[in-house]
Scaffold this motif. Structure first.
Motif, short mmCIF file in Angstrom:
data_model
loop_
_atom_site.label_atom_id
_atom_site.label_comp_id
_atom_site.label_asym_id
_atom_site.label_seq_id
_atom_site.Cartn_x
_atom_site.Cartn_y
_atom_site.Cartn_z
N HIS A 1 0.88 -1.18 -0.01
CA HIS A 1 -0.09 -0.07 0.01
C HIS A 1 0.80 1.39 -0.13
O HIS A 1 0.52 2.27 -0.77
N PHE A 2 1.87 1.08 0.89
CA PHE A 2 2.76 2.48 1.00
C PHE A 2 4.19 1.99 0.75
O PHE A 2 4.65 0.90 1.46
N THR A 3 4.90 2.71 -0.07
CA THR A 3 6.31 2.53 -0.10
C THR A 3 6.96 4.15 0.16
O THR A 3 7.02 4.89 -0.63
N PHE A 4 7.71 4.28 1.35
CA PHE A 4 8.22 5.57 1.64
C PHE A 4 9.54 5.18 1.11
O PHE A 4 10.27 4.37 1.43
N SER A 5 10.17 6.13 0.29
CA SER A 5 11.70 6.01 -0.11
C SER A 5 12.19 7.21 -0.08
O SER A 5 11.90 8.52 -0.03
N THR A 6 13.51 7.30 -0.17
CA THR A 6 14.63 8.37 -0.38
C THR A 6 15.65 8.01 -1.28
O THR A 6 16.22 6.79 -1.20
N THR A 7 16.08 8.85 -2.22
CA THR A 7 17.10 8.49 -2.90
C THR A 7 18.36 9.52 -2.71
O THR A 7 18.16 10.80 -2.52
N ILE A 8 19.50 8.95 -2.29
CA ILE A 8 20.50 9.79 -1.76
C ILE A 8 21.93 9.54 -2.70
O ILE A 8 22.12 8.62 -3.17
N HIS A 9 22.62 10.84 -2.54
CA HIS A 9 23.80 10.50 -3.22
C HIS A 9 24.93 10.56 -2.17
O HIS A 9 25.99 10.16 -2.38
N THR A 10 24.58 10.87 -0.88
CA THR A 10 25.56 10.83 0.10
C THR A 10 25.41 9.34 0.94
O THR A 10 24.62 8.67 0.36
N LEU A 11 26.14 9.54 1.80
CA LEU A 11 26.51 8.15 2.42
C LEU A 11 25.83 7.97 3.86
O LEU A 11 26.16 7.22 4.67
#
Lengths: 210, 370
Positions: free
Chosen positions: B113-123
């Motif tokens: 139902h829910f997919t919370f995500s974040t795309t990052i270039h840091t570590l």
């Protein structure tokens, strides 16, 4: 006691099998053997103690489908009280009633909530709903054990789950206090339970409003 | 590039150009999103969830955003357009926490139902996870998620049951690839509980880019999973950097040949197809990490700019916004001509031109001459 057919699982129910010489033999068997033998009962000549024979109500079965047909020559034979007692012991005082929903010997193949079958899950690798985890608990435990090497989540429960855990604890404490006849403590716990429930209801209401 | 790459997180920074953290959640008492085609009731529910996210958390509905539709799958690993149902929603939250900007995404009705995500270039995986978890927990005060004391969060895919956490990293392993050590690396990853495979960035594929993700989500608490995963990545990075150095020192002639072609092609990148551009970047960055290339402009060293979003689509978008703001006449004549012809080519040229402005380092030239 081991199942007298497969010799592997624990026996959970009793069968009456008519021998070639016309005499009857009783077999203590596991659920899966009972199921298998019930499905192929006629050709194998194996009978299972049913509610009919145990004097309990039986779900309606058409004359064509009834696996009992012909097995008792038209007349159900009463189960001897000794066997019934044995049966009760075997299944912890609860008689297994073949054919009743939820009590069938048949392994569950479909989730009662979403209708997803075990085969679909195995093929797609996806479950249909949260209830699938309960319905196919053993299979999913096996699967998780295979793919994740673990079947118990060690993470902390979410905040809202903490309330439920707390409520369970309080209920247990309340019962214990009553058993101890410590009514002052019981009163305090009852108030805590009430407050917690009111808090949860308020949260649920606010969710409903949204 | 300084040898400090071999220690600490600098190595990781050099090979890992993008990571995605995501948390899957399902609403208690409802079939999972992947189970059935959405009906009117489902659509109403999704509308309600979307409303909660927008009005209580400040998400904006970007489902219809054309740019995200085109780039989202490749850049942010969103659900492919053809797999989206009528109930699918994509929501974005841009916020600043502790003076740090965050962009969080929520996909509704994917497999869960829910997919919370974040795309990052840091570590800073740990920090990002904390933010994601805090968000999911806050949403849980409005919507009750499916949770079981034994299994943890219940998800449609058994691979995510438990914490619902998945971390994916896109890494650049040209050194290990050219050293024929890639299969060994993937096997080692498997043992460490990480799954790795080739990243298919374009149809033709670019074999020096790999995607790694955690295999287990139930055996450990999420923060431990993140820590272990990062430790694995760090070791992988060190192996890759060592392989690059070996490549540059032990097989200098072949390496020189590769770099020379890269340098020349970067200079005339406008005529190259996207997959070739990525290949140039791959060789270019490898050369920079081992000190074979010295960029003439400091910004050429910026790894995150180099591989940012891995695609020229981003560049296109950047230039388009630039063109909207600035007069097209401001562009050099050469680019004006090319722009008229084909804007994608111009963008590649602009993007890769700076990468072509490199020179071989004196050390490297010395080794070649030897």
């Amino acid at each position: 006691m081991k199942c007298e057919i497969c010799q592997q699982n624990e026996a959970e129910t009793v069968f009456f099998r008519e021998k070639e010489d016309g005499t009857e033999e009783e077999l203590y068997v596991c659920k899966s053997c009972a199921m298998r033998e019930r499905a192929f009962g006629k050709p194998h000549g194996i009978q299972v103690a049913t509610m009919e024979t145990s004097g309990l109500p039986q779900p309606p079965v058409g004359p064509e489908e009834n696996p009992m047909d012909g097995a008792f020559d038209g007349a159900p034979k009463p189960v001897p009280p000794a066997i019934l007692n044995q049966l009760k012991k075997l299944i912890g005082g609860e008689i297994e009633l073949p054919g009743f929903p939820g009590e069938s010997d048949e392994p569950t193949t479909k989730c009662p909530t979403c209708g997803t079958s075990l085969t679909t899950i195995q093929q797609d690798g996806r479950l249909g709903c949260a209830a699938c985890y309960t319905t196919f608990e053993k299979e999913i435990a096996d699967l998780l054990s295979e793919i994740q090497d673990c079947t118990q989540y060690p993470g902390p429960p979410p905040k809202w789950m903490e309330d439920e855990i707390r409520l369970k604890e309080l209920n247990t404490n309340y019962r214990d206090a009553l058993i101890r006849e410590d009514y002052d403590a019981a009163e305090q716990i009852a108030q805590a339970i009430k407050a917690l429930k009111a808090q949860r209801e308020a949260t649920d209401d606010s969710q409903e409003e949204m | 590039m300084a040898p400090e790459l071999l220690t600490g997180e600098a190595a990781l920074q050099a090979i890992c150009f993008k990571s995605q953290l995501s948390l899957a959640r399902n609403v208690a008492g409802l079939p999972f999103a992947s189970a059935k085609e959405p009906n009117a009731t489902t659509l109403t529910q999704v509308q309600r969830w979307s409303h909660i996210l927008q009005h209580h958390f400040g998400f904006e509905d970007v489902t219809a955003d054309a740019t995200l539709k085109a780039q989202g799958v490749r850049i942010y690993d969103f659900t492919p357009t053809e797999e989206r149902t009528a109930a699918y929603r994509l929501l974005r939250l841009t916020c600043v926490l502790n003076q740090k900007p965050y962009t969080l995404w929520c996909e509704l009705m994917t497999e869960n139902h829910f997919t919370f995500s974040t795309t990052i270039h840091t570590l800073d995986f740990e920090e990002q996870l904390r933010v994601l978890e805090a968000l999911a927990d806050e949403v849980a005060t409005h919507i009750r998620f499916a949770y079981d004391m034994r299994w943890g969060y219940l998800t449609a895919e058994p691979t995510r049951t438990g914490s619902g956490l998945q971390i994916c990293s896109w890494v650049h392993l040209l050194g290990l690839k050219l050293s024929d050590a890639i299969q060994q690396t993937l096997n080692a990853a498997e043992v460490k509980g990480v799954f790795g495979e080739k990243a298919m960035l374009y149809e033709s594929g670019t074999s020096e880019f790999y995607i790694f993700c955690n295999r287990f989500s139930i055996n450990l608490p999420p923060h431990q999973i993140v820590r272990d995963y990062k430790t694995f990545l760090l070791r992988l990075a060190q192996q890759e950097i060592k392989a690059r150095y070996r490549l540059a020192y032990d097989n200098t002639a072949a390496f020189y040949d590769l770099l020379n072609r890269t340098r020349l092609l970067c200079q005339q990148a406008c005529v190259q197809p996207p997959e070739e551009c990525i290949n140039f970047l791959s060789a270019y960055w490898t050369a920079c990490t081992v000190g074979a290339f010295i960029p003439l402009h400091s910004e050429c060293y910026d790894f995150t700019t180099c591989f940012d979003d891995l695609a020229d689509e981003c560049c296109q978008e950047k230039l388009r916004s630039f063109l909207r703001e600035e007069d097209i006449q401001a562009l050099p004549k050469l680019f004006q001509k090319m722009f008229e012809k084909n804007d994608a080519d111009v963008l590649r040229a602009l993007w890769l031109r700076s990468l072509g402005e490199v020179t071989f380092s004196p050390d490297f030239i010395k080794r070649i001459q030897q």
